[in-house]
Design an enzyme around this catalytic site. Sequence first.
Site, PDB file in Angstrom:
ATOM      1  N   CYS A   1       1.170  -2.701  15.666  1.00 43.57           N
ATOM      2  CA  CYS A   1       1.204  -2.373  14.228  1.00 43.57           C
ATOM      3  C   CYS A   1       0.554  -3.469  13.393  1.00 43.57           C
ATOM      4  O   CYS A   1       0.866  -4.645  13.548  1.00 43.57           O
ATOM      5  CB  CYS A   1       2.659  -2.181  13.799  1.00 43.57           C
ATOM      6  SG  CYS A   1       2.846  -1.976  12.023  1.00 43.57           S
TER       7      CYS A   1
ATOM      8  N   GLU B   1       0.822  -1.195   0.000  1.00 41.90           N
ATOM      9  CA  GLU B   1       0.000   0.000   0.000  1.00 41.90           C
ATOM     10  C   GLU B   1       0.869   1.263   0.000  1.00 41.90           C
ATOM     11  O   GLU B   1       1.961   1.281   0.554  1.00 41.90           O
ATOM     12  CB  GLU B   1      -0.927  -0.001   1.217  1.00 41.90           C
ATOM     13  CG  GLU B   1      -2.031  -1.038   1.030  1.00 41.90           C
ATOM     14  CD  GLU B   1      -2.945  -1.193   2.230  1.00 41.90           C
ATOM     15  OE1 GLU B   1      -4.131  -1.472   2.002  1.00 41.90           O
ATOM     16  OE2 GLU B   1      -2.500  -1.054   3.367  1.00 41.90           O
TER      17      GLU B   1
ATOM     18  N   CYS C   1      -1.216   5.648   9.948  1.00 39.25           N
ATOM     19  CA  CYS C   1      -0.003   4.919  10.355  1.00 39.25           C
ATOM     20  C   CYS C   1      -0.338   3.567  10.949  1.00 39.25           C
ATOM     21  O   CYS C   1      -1.170   3.470  11.827  1.00 39.25           O
ATOM     22  CB  CYS C   1       0.710   5.656  11.485  1.00 39.25           C
ATOM     23  SG  CYS C   1       1.359   7.199  11.045  1.00 39.25           S
TER      24      CYS C   1
ATOM     25  N   CYS D   1       5.992  -5.450  15.866  1.00 36.72           N
ATOM     26  CA  CYS D   1       5.610  -4.459  16.859  1.00 36.72           C
ATOM     27  C   CYS D   1       4.152  -4.722  17.217  1.00 36.72           C
ATOM     28  O   CYS D   1       3.313  -4.903  16.324  1.00 36.72           O
ATOM     29  CB  CYS D   1       5.822  -3.057  16.301  1.00 36.72           C
ATOM     30  SG  CYS D   1       7.544  -2.827  15.803  1.00 36.72           S
TER      31      CYS D   1
ATOM     32  N   HIS E   1       8.396   5.164  21.027  1.00 36.49           N
ATOM     33  CA  HIS E   1       7.176   4.625  21.652  1.00 36.49           C
ATOM     34  C   HIS E   1       7.272   4.263  23.123  1.00 36.49           C
ATOM     35  O   HIS E   1       6.232   3.994  23.746  1.00 36.49           O
ATOM     36  CB  HIS E   1       6.648   3.416  20.873  1.00 36.49           C
ATOM     37  CG  HIS E   1       6.460   3.653  19.413  1.00 36.49           C
ATOM     38  ND1 HIS E   1       5.881   4.800  18.915  1.00 36.49           N
ATOM     39  CD2 HIS E   1       6.801   2.918  18.321  1.00 36.49           C
ATOM     40  CE1 HIS E   1       5.858   4.745  17.595  1.00 36.49           C
ATOM     41  NE2 HIS E   1       6.418   3.612  17.202  1.00 36.49           N
TER      42      HIS E   1
ATOM     43  N   CYS F   1       3.562   8.509   1.522  1.00 37.72           N
ATOM     44  CA  CYS F   1       4.069   7.513   2.470  1.00 37.72           C
ATOM     45  C   CYS F   1       4.247   6.208   1.700  1.00 37.72           C
ATOM     46  O   CYS F   1       3.277   5.646   1.196  1.00 37.72           O
ATOM     47  CB  CYS F   1       3.039   7.372   3.591  1.00 37.72           C
ATOM     48  SG  CYS F   1       3.439   6.091   4.763  1.00 37.72           S
TER      49      CYS F   1
ATOM     50  N   GLU G   1      10.243  -2.481   7.181  1.00 32.04           N
ATOM     51  CA  GLU G   1      11.342  -1.816   7.876  1.00 32.04           C
ATOM     52  C   GLU G   1      12.383  -1.439   6.807  1.00 32.04           C
ATOM     53  O   GLU G   1      13.113  -2.300   6.301  1.00 32.04           O
ATOM     54  CB  GLU G   1      11.929  -2.774   8.923  1.00 32.04           C
ATOM     55  CG  GLU G   1      13.237  -2.328   9.542  1.00 32.04           C
ATOM     56  CD  GLU G   1      13.258  -0.866   9.997  1.00 32.04           C
ATOM     57  OE1 GLU G   1      12.463  -0.493  10.852  1.00 32.04           O
ATOM     58  OE2 GLU G   1      14.081  -0.090   9.469  1.00 32.04           O
TER      59      GLU G   1
ATOM     60  N   CYS H   1       6.467  -7.459   7.064  1.00 26.66           N
ATOM     61  CA  CYS H   1       7.586  -6.986   7.887  1.00 26.66           C
ATOM     62  C   CYS H   1       8.062  -8.154   8.728  1.00 26.66           C
ATOM     63  O   CYS H   1       7.269  -8.972   9.165  1.00 26.66           O
ATOM     64  CB  CYS H   1       7.115  -5.837   8.790  1.00 26.66           C
ATOM     65  SG  CYS H   1       8.455  -5.029   9.694  1.00 26.66           S
TER      66      CYS H   1
ATOM     67  N   SER I   1      11.071   5.209  15.611  1.00 26.37           N
ATOM     68  CA  SER I   1       9.846   4.759  16.279  1.00 26.37           C
ATOM     69  C   SER I   1      10.212   4.394  17.709  1.00 26.37           C
ATOM     70  O   SER I   1      10.581   3.266  17.980  1.00 26.37           O
ATOM     71  CB  SER I   1       9.287   3.533  15.557  1.00 26.37           C
ATOM     72  OG  SER I   1       8.872   3.901  14.270  1.00 26.37           O
TER      73      SER I   1
HETATM   74  N1  SAH Z   1       8.991   0.081  10.018  1.00 29.67           N
HETATM   75  C1  SAH Z   1       9.242   1.455  10.163  1.00 29.67           C
HETATM   76  C2  SAH Z   1       8.405   2.333   9.254  1.00 29.67           C
HETATM   77  C3  SAH Z   1       6.952   1.950   9.078  1.00 29.67           C
HETATM   78  S1  SAH Z   1       5.872   2.202  10.423  1.00 29.67           S
HETATM   79  C4  SAH Z   1       9.073   1.868  11.607  1.00 29.67           C
HETATM   80  O1  SAH Z   1       8.590   1.072  12.406  1.00 29.67           O
HETATM   81  O2  SAH Z   1       9.468   2.984  11.935  1.00 29.67           O
HETATM   82  C5  SAH Z   1       5.618   3.974  10.436  1.00 29.67           C
HETATM   83  C6  SAH Z   1       5.209   4.521  11.830  1.00 29.67           C
HETATM   84  O3  SAH Z   1       3.872   4.144  12.172  1.00 29.67           O
HETATM   85  C7  SAH Z   1       6.092   3.986  12.944  1.00 29.67           C
HETATM   86  O4  SAH Z   1       6.433   5.007  13.842  1.00 29.67           O
HETATM   87  C8  SAH Z   1       5.182   3.010  13.616  1.00 29.67           C
HETATM   88  O5  SAH Z   1       5.606   2.739  14.899  1.00 29.67           O
HETATM   89  C9  SAH Z   1       3.857   3.702  13.518  1.00 29.67           C
HETATM   90  N2  SAH Z   1       2.714   2.831  13.740  1.00 29.67           N
HETATM   91  C10 SAH Z   1       2.626   1.520  13.490  1.00 29.67           C
HETATM   92  N3  SAH Z   1       1.395   1.057  13.829  1.00 29.67           N
HETATM   93  C11 SAH Z   1       0.700   2.105  14.283  1.00 29.67           C
HETATM   94  C12 SAH Z   1      -0.658   2.271  14.742  1.00 29.67           C
HETATM   95  N4  SAH Z   1      -1.490   1.266  14.748  1.00 29.67           N
HETATM   96  N5  SAH Z   1      -1.050   3.498  15.122  1.00 29.67           N
HETATM   97  C13 SAH Z   1      -0.198   4.548  15.050  1.00 29.67           C
HETATM   98  N6  SAH Z   1       1.073   4.466  14.600  1.00 29.67           N
HETATM   99  C14 SAH Z   1       1.525   3.254  14.237  1.00 29.67           C
HETATM  100 FE1  SF4 Z   2       7.434  -3.389  11.028  1.00 32.19          FE
HETATM  101 FE2  SF4 Z   2       7.479  -0.740  11.535  1.00 32.19          FE
HETATM  102 FE3  SF4 Z   2       5.219  -2.155  11.860  1.00 32.19          FE
HETATM  103 FE4  SF4 Z   2       7.249  -2.494  13.544  1.00 32.19          FE
HETATM  104  S1  SF4 Z   2       6.048  -0.592  13.246  1.00 32.19           S
HETATM  105  S2  SF4 Z   2       6.012  -4.125  12.598  1.00 32.19           S
HETATM  106  S3  SF4 Z   2       9.002  -2.267  12.166  1.00 32.19           S
HETATM  107  S4  SF4 Z   2       6.285  -1.794   9.926  1.00 32.19           S
END
Ligand code: SAH
Ligand code: SF4
Length: 400
Positions: free
Chosen positions: A146, A119, A378, A143, A260, A132, A205, A139, A258
């Site tokens: 996510c 996407e 996100c 996390c 958190h 984006c 990632e 991945c 990221s």
């Molecule tokens: N893998 C990379 C980039 C993709 S995720 C990373 O983890 O940084 C892009 C951003 O969205 C990251 O900061 C991630 O932590 C955040 N993210 C993931 N799931 C989310 C959710 N459900 N709500 C809000 N932000 C989220």
């Molecule tokens: Fe992968 Fe980024 Fe999602 Fe973590 S937040 S599972 S590194 S896409």
Amino acid sequence: MSVLTAPSAAPAAPPTPVAKPTLAGLSRERLQQSLIGAGVPEKQSRMRVNQLWRWLYVSGVTRFDDMTDVSKDLRAQLADQFTLDRPEIVSEQVSVDGTRKWLLRLPKRGHEARAPEVETVYIPESDRGTLCISSQVGCTLNCSFCHTGTQRLVRNLDAAEIVGQILLARDRIGDWPGAPLPENAQNLPVSDRKITNIVLMGMGEPLYNFDNVKEAMAIAADGEGLSVSKRRITLSTSGVVPEIARWGGDTGTMLAISLHATRDDLRDELVPINKKYPISELLKACRDYPGLSNAKRITFEYVMLKGVNDSAADAKALVRLLAGIPAKINLIPFNPWPGSKYECSDWETIERFAEIVNKAGYASPVRTPRGRDILAACGQLKSASEKLRASQRSAAVALD
Ligand code: SAH
Ligand code: SF4
């Protein structure tokens, strides 16, 4: 007695047509190799690459016939062997706030049972537009908040597939010189360029697909082509510490982390790569990020999870942790997805958190959720077909 007869030989299946490769999204080097491979004399090839480069990345043409300074013969020769195709669009959704999300199908590779999907999301604001983009299908990291993390890694995108997302988005929002505005042009920025910024915050990632993402961003930043300044490109990482300095040195883009959580025990749970590279190592890599200054700050992303990481004490710990690092803090309201085990913090909690962060000198930290109605925010990204299979799985479980 029955007489067995040998089955007559089945008619030979017609050979599967081999799809022509696309030139769209290729680097100068790969374009040159492709042209030479197609019979363009080597000494002409550099000049041809320069021509193609402008057509591909300044004009955005999708037909060889539009390349008016390329001879008719060569155009025909190119069209015979190549396409200018972008990734195939499976669906396009436009949010009420103007955010657009495309589900894209990439060509199937030899061993793959089905064509992988990713996407891409476009987020317009009044004076800028952010694209984006995804770097992997799925991945490897998990996390816990996510959606993408629930999808196993299918494969890395190659550089052309990453650049292809930019080309396709520009096609769809009419972001080429002289292109007509699309239907649903509501909320597009007033700026000349509709994609002013790129964030590697889609699926995957990016530092686990280092070489392809690097090649793609070099194409995106090329001043004679797509011309997105590297100051307007941001790579977001969950914290692949050994690659952070290399990325900064090789590319000079902006960096987002990221984060958190401010404690290792909680970050281990939310961002499990923390078990390998704990917070202290991650922050050391941030302090050492090449070119870091007050004009070039690192963005720390912090997802607001109700009752998990959103207390006033967490906010204070965050401020303490980042002391001395030129930083921006981006508070991201958690975007729920089907089956997620977290809730988004209450608005008052987010405001209280933001105030503490603001008082410490970090400006405008809350990221407004965009495109929630189309699951484009996100962390909500996940290939639709994968979602379907997951829902079929849970339906099956429910029936057991
Ligand atoms: N893998 C990379 C980039 C993709 S995720 C990373 O983890 O940084 C892009 C951003 O969205 C990251 O900061 C991630 O932590 C955040 N993210 C993931 N799931 C989310 C959710 N459900 N709500 C809000 N932000 C989220
Ligand atoms: Fe992968 Fe980024 Fe999602 Fe973590 S937040 S599972 S590194 S896409």
